[in-house]
Design a protein around this motif. Sequence first.
Motif, PDB file in Angstrom:
ATOM      1  N   TYR A  91      88.444  -2.235   0.524  1.00  0.00           N
ATOM      2  CA  TYR A  91      88.724  -3.378  -0.352  1.00  0.00           C
ATOM      3  C   TYR A  91      87.509  -4.295  -0.319  1.00  0.00           C
ATOM      4  O   TYR A  91      86.930  -4.540   0.750  1.00  0.00           O
ATOM      5  N   THR A  92      87.118  -4.817  -1.486  1.00  0.00           N
ATOM      6  CA  THR A  92      85.937  -5.674  -1.596  1.00  0.00           C
ATOM      7  C   THR A  92      86.349  -7.125  -1.802  1.00  0.00           C
ATOM      8  O   THR A  92      87.107  -7.445  -2.722  1.00  0.00           O
ATOM      9  N   LEU A  93      85.835  -8.013  -0.951  1.00  0.00           N
ATOM     10  CA  LEU A  93      86.088  -9.444  -1.059  1.00  0.00           C
ATOM     11  C   LEU A  93      85.135 -10.076  -2.078  1.00  0.00           C
ATOM     12  O   LEU A  93      84.298  -9.398  -2.676  1.00  0.00           O
ATOM     13  N   ARG A  94      85.242 -11.386  -2.249  1.00  0.00           N
ATOM     14  CA  ARG A  94      84.379 -12.108  -3.180  1.00  0.00           C
ATOM     15  C   ARG A  94      82.918 -12.055  -2.719  1.00  0.00           C
ATOM     16  O   ARG A  94      82.635 -11.910  -1.524  1.00  0.00           O
ATOM     17  N   VAL A  95      82.011 -12.180  -3.653  1.00  0.00           N
ATOM     18  CA  VAL A  95      80.579 -12.169  -3.359  1.00  0.00           C
ATOM     19  C   VAL A  95      80.151 -13.554  -2.879  1.00  0.00           C
ATOM     20  O   VAL A  95      80.509 -14.572  -3.472  1.00  0.00           O
ATOM     21  N   ASN A 110      72.621 -10.448  -2.561  1.00  0.00           N
ATOM     22  CA  ASN A 110      71.414  -9.630  -2.472  1.00  0.00           C
ATOM     23  C   ASN A 110      71.687  -8.170  -2.133  1.00  0.00           C
ATOM     24  O   ASN A 110      70.752  -7.400  -1.903  1.00  0.00           O
ATOM     25  N   GLY A 111      72.958  -7.766  -2.089  1.00  0.00           N
ATOM     26  CA  GLY A 111      73.291  -6.382  -1.790  1.00  0.00           C
ATOM     27  C   GLY A 111      73.667  -6.115  -0.343  1.00  0.00           C
ATOM     28  O   GLY A 111      74.066  -4.999   0.006  1.00  0.00           O
ATOM     29  N   GLY A 112      73.534  -7.120   0.515  1.00  0.00           N
ATOM     30  CA  GLY A 112      73.939  -6.970   1.905  1.00  0.00           C
ATOM     31  C   GLY A 112      75.436  -7.198   2.066  1.00  0.00           C
ATOM     32  O   GLY A 112      76.188  -7.221   1.091  1.00  0.00           O
ATOM     33  N   SER A 123      69.795  -4.352   5.697  1.00  0.00           N
ATOM     34  CA  SER A 123      68.802  -5.348   5.271  1.00  0.00           C
ATOM     35  C   SER A 123      68.094  -4.931   3.991  1.00  0.00           C
ATOM     36  O   SER A 123      66.919  -5.240   3.781  1.00  0.00           O
ATOM     37  N   THR A 124      68.812  -4.221   3.133  1.00  0.00           N
ATOM     38  CA  THR A 124      68.295  -3.848   1.819  1.00  0.00           C
ATOM     39  C   THR A 124      69.366  -4.146   0.773  1.00  0.00           C
ATOM     40  O   THR A 124      70.499  -4.509   1.111  1.00  0.00           O
ATOM     41  N   GLU A 125      69.016  -3.943  -0.487  1.00  0.00           N
ATOM     42  CA  GLU A 125      69.973  -4.150  -1.569  1.00  0.00           C
ATOM     43  C   GLU A 125      71.047  -3.071  -1.618  1.00  0.00           C
ATOM     44  O   GLU A 125      71.975  -3.150  -2.424  1.00  0.00           O
ATOM     45  N   TYR A 126      70.929  -2.047  -0.727  1.00  0.00           N
ATOM     46  CA  TYR A 126      71.853  -0.920  -0.752  1.00  0.00           C
ATOM     47  C   TYR A 126      72.888  -0.943   0.383  1.00  0.00           C
ATOM     48  O   TYR A 126      73.716  -0.044   0.458  1.00  0.00           O
ATOM     49  N   SER A 127      72.844  -1.944   1.244  1.00  0.00           N
ATOM     50  CA  SER A 127      73.724  -1.953   2.417  1.00  0.00           C
ATOM     51  C   SER A 127      75.198  -1.875   2.036  1.00  0.00           C
ATOM     52  O   SER A 127      75.951  -1.049   2.556  1.00  0.00           O
ATOM     53  N   ARG A 185      76.737 -15.891  -0.820  1.00  0.00           N
ATOM     54  CA  ARG A 185      75.280 -15.996  -0.747  1.00  0.00           C
ATOM     55  C   ARG A 185      74.827 -16.315   0.668  1.00  0.00           C
ATOM     56  O   ARG A 185      75.389 -17.201   1.324  1.00  0.00           O
ATOM     57  N   ASP A 186      73.811 -15.607   1.131  1.00  0.00           N
ATOM     58  CA  ASP A 186      73.245 -15.841   2.446  1.00  0.00           C
ATOM     59  C   ASP A 186      72.352 -17.079   2.418  1.00  0.00           C
ATOM     60  O   ASP A 186      71.921 -17.530   1.359  1.00  0.00           O
ATOM     61  N   LEU A 187      72.089 -17.602   3.599  1.00  0.00           N
ATOM     62  CA  LEU A 187      71.235 -18.780   3.741  1.00  0.00           C
ATOM     63  C   LEU A 187      69.906 -18.322   4.354  1.00  0.00           C
ATOM     64  O   LEU A 187      69.723 -18.361   5.565  1.00  0.00           O
ATOM     65  N   ASN A 188      68.977 -17.887   3.492  1.00  0.00           N
ATOM     66  CA  ASN A 188      67.743 -17.274   3.972  1.00  0.00           C
ATOM     67  C   ASN A 188      66.478 -18.029   3.619  1.00  0.00           C
ATOM     68  O   ASN A 188      65.467 -17.899   4.307  1.00  0.00           O
ATOM     69  N   THR A 189      66.492 -18.799   2.531  1.00  0.00           N
ATOM     70  CA  THR A 189      65.276 -19.440   2.049  1.00  0.00           C
ATOM     71  C   THR A 189      65.512 -20.930   1.829  1.00  0.00           C
ATOM     72  O   THR A 189      66.654 -21.384   1.719  1.00  0.00           O
ATOM     73  N   PRO A 190      64.436 -21.724   1.723  1.00  0.00           N
ATOM     74  CA  PRO A 190      64.608 -23.141   1.387  1.00  0.00           C
ATOM     75  C   PRO A 190      65.346 -23.329   0.068  1.00  0.00           C
ATOM     76  O   PRO A 190      66.111 -24.288  -0.083  1.00  0.00           O
ATOM     77  N   GLU A 191      65.129 -22.408  -0.874  1.00  0.00           N
ATOM     78  CA  GLU A 191      65.819 -22.501  -2.154  1.00  0.00           C
ATOM     79  C   GLU A 191      67.330 -22.353  -1.977  1.00  0.00           C
ATOM     80  O   GLU A 191      68.117 -23.015  -2.671  1.00  0.00           O
ATOM     81  N   ASP A 192      67.739 -21.465  -1.059  1.00  0.00           N
ATOM     82  CA  ASP A 192      69.162 -21.304  -0.776  1.00  0.00           C
ATOM     83  C   ASP A 192      69.755 -22.617  -0.265  1.00  0.00           C
ATOM     84  O   ASP A 192      70.849 -23.026  -0.663  1.00  0.00           O
ATOM     85  N   VAL A 193      69.019 -23.277   0.634  1.00  0.00           N
ATOM     86  CA  VAL A 193      69.491 -24.546   1.193  1.00  0.00           C
ATOM     87  C   VAL A 193      69.636 -25.588   0.087  1.00  0.00           C
ATOM     88  O   VAL A 193      70.659 -26.282  -0.012  1.00  0.00           O
ATOM     89  N   LEU A 194      68.619 -25.699  -0.781  1.00  0.00           N
ATOM     90  CA  LEU A 194      68.652 -26.702  -1.847  1.00  0.00           C
ATOM     91  C   LEU A 194      69.745 -26.404  -2.869  1.00  0.00           C
ATOM     92  O   LEU A 194      70.451 -27.305  -3.320  1.00  0.00           O
ATOM     93  N   ASP A 195      69.887 -25.121  -3.230  1.00  0.00           N
ATOM     94  CA  ASP A 195      70.881 -24.754  -4.238  1.00  0.00           C
ATOM     95  C   ASP A 195      72.306 -25.003  -3.758  1.00  0.00           C
ATOM     96  O   ASP A 195      73.187 -25.384  -4.528  1.00  0.00           O
TER      97      ASP A 195
END
Length: 222
Positions: free
Chosen positions: A180-184, A140-142, A163-167, A186-196
């Motif tokens: 140096y940038t590591l792998r992308v 999400n950009g964080g 807490s924006t897409e620009y962080s 996903r945060d655990l923020n929504t029920p959809e995140d948990v299910l996915d």
Amino acid sequence: MTSEVLVLFSKHPNRQKVKTRIGERMGAEFAKRLSLASIKDIVEEMKKLKGKDVYFVVDTDEERQMFREDTGLDSLVFDFNGFKGFSEKFNKVFGELLGTRGYKKAVLIPTDILFLNSKDAYLTFRILSNFGCVFGPEENGGVYLIGLRAPFPQHIFREVRWSTEYSFLDLLRNSNGDSYTLRVLRDLNTPEDVLDLAPRIPYNYRNLTKFLSEELSSQLLK
């Protein structure tokens, strides 16, 4: 004390509302228990680090005691009274770790990023031998990880839109190419995140797997 430290930046679930988007749909108690299970799992994973100091970062002795009772991990207590936003807090944390406390490398992570493991942490410390900054970007950009080495770069958190897409992009800009940038991940923020992410959780997170299986069983029995 070693020359390298990893700190977990998190509020204890008993101190404030956590995972509010999950809590709105699944209930505050579900969100609190989910958060605590995630915290226990990331602590178990980071305790595997050898030759590194590992702590929580908290702002009260009460929270330090709660984390110690729940996870067995000690905390560094910082006085954030009067501080506004993450930039001021992170400036204080990294400034002290890489300054008065004498660490050469410091890594900060949250406690709700699934599939972040001790190998990622080891890799970050190694990369910091060649780069001044290491960042782990979220979908999400964080950012889920910030690694810095001494001397502390005073400008790194300047005007970061947290807490924006620009962080992540703001931190990348402030690093002036020394990062140096590591792998992308996903945060655990929504029920959809948990299910996915649920199908992969049993292979990585013991406490979270136990909590979700118990919660699912209780829902089926209602």
